[in-house]
Write an enzyme that holds these catalytic residues in place. Sequence first.
Site, PDB file in Angstrom:
ATOM      1  N   ARG A 166      -1.785-108.304  70.143  1.00 19.21           N
ATOM      2  CA  ARG A 166      -2.589-109.105  69.213  1.00 19.21           C
ATOM      3  C   ARG A 166      -2.300-108.728  67.767  1.00 19.21           C
ATOM      4  O   ARG A 166      -3.190-108.707  66.913  1.00 19.21           O
ATOM      5  CB  ARG A 166      -4.089-108.974  69.504  1.00 19.21           C
ATOM      6  N   SER A 239     -11.709-115.400  72.287  1.00 19.04           N
ATOM      7  CA  SER A 239     -12.019-113.988  72.501  1.00 19.04           C
ATOM      8  C   SER A 239     -12.292-113.319  71.159  1.00 19.04           C
ATOM      9  O   SER A 239     -11.446-113.358  70.260  1.00 19.04           O
ATOM     10  CB  SER A 239     -10.848-113.285  73.196  1.00 19.04           C
ATOM     11  N   GLU A 335     -11.045-109.476  66.987  1.00 17.40           N
ATOM     12  CA  GLU A 335      -9.746-110.154  67.073  1.00 17.40           C
ATOM     13  C   GLU A 335      -9.543-111.213  66.004  1.00 17.40           C
ATOM     14  O   GLU A 335      -8.464-111.280  65.403  1.00 17.40           O
ATOM     15  CB  GLU A 335      -9.572-110.757  68.473  1.00 17.40           C
TER      16      GLU A 335
END
Length: 341
Positions: A166, A239, A335
Amino acid sequence: MSLSIQEQVSLRSYNTLAIDVAARFFVAVQSLEQLQAALAWAEQREIAVLLLGGGSNLVLTADLNALVIHLQLRGIQVLSEDADFAQVEVQAGENWHDFVQWSLAQGLSGLENLSLIPGNVGAAPVQNIGAYGAELKDHLDSVLVLDRYTGQIQRLSNEQCQFAYRDSLFKRESGRRVILSVIFKLPKHAALQLDYGHLRSYLAEQQVQQPTAQDVSRAVCAIRAEKLPDPKQLANAGSFFKNPVISAEHAQQLQENYPNIVSFAQADGQVKLAAGWLIEHAGWKGVRQGDAGVHTKQALVLVNYGGASGQQILELAGQIQADIKQRFAVELEIEPNVITG
């Protein structure tokens, strides 16, 4: 070049969390020339710039004293192909899921596990998007960018993008490079990844004995639709927390106390934990504070029930982070990109 620059534009419909903040200036660009003109306009006036695509990975916390540039570069082109692979260039403004479905329709594979991820193609390399055991970097060849520091257009290889979980060069040097297009190397002969999440069991339930890439895509879509809210129906940014990676020793301690904890061994000896399991086990699933809440079916997703501000979403996230750290001694990292104005 004439630009249609608007003032005091609400960004509510331009971010999937539906946070209602205003941009001081706003412009949509459909070409490289328009993009360069918009950047020059902002530089001449010493105004900050925010580049916006699908708005699926953002938390906006305040009105923006900036020029928001909405990238609408479109187009898909097959650059080359042989018996095994096709090299495909996709413009940054193309919808990610639509492109995945296009690739499958052309008999190309590799992206099926990434089906139904919201957002545009240009944002995908920033987060190195991933799902069900696959990541964008697995089939990315290179990225065409405009370097705002030098004004030059560059093609960065997969290695130069410095992809991690990520993470990428684009995230670490946020704002420097504008992603114009992404070049993929997609196989014509599928090597399916089925051993993550519920993919294999779902396909078995559907009596799919010899799955194709299209079957995997349909399974991913069905599983995601069952667990994750559609941003068009319930505002969310997907998410909200990364799955934390911890030492094997720490993981062993947690497994002794929580035998059902969901974890995945990593190649470097560390262990990745399922952030959703931690949050749900701590009792946060379905919690609502005003219009900010944790989704009732997936604890990893924070939602806006209508009028939540970005700050309220972050306050809820902060409470969750503090609780997880106290309970499990695990740090949860947010995130989405947080834009403070």
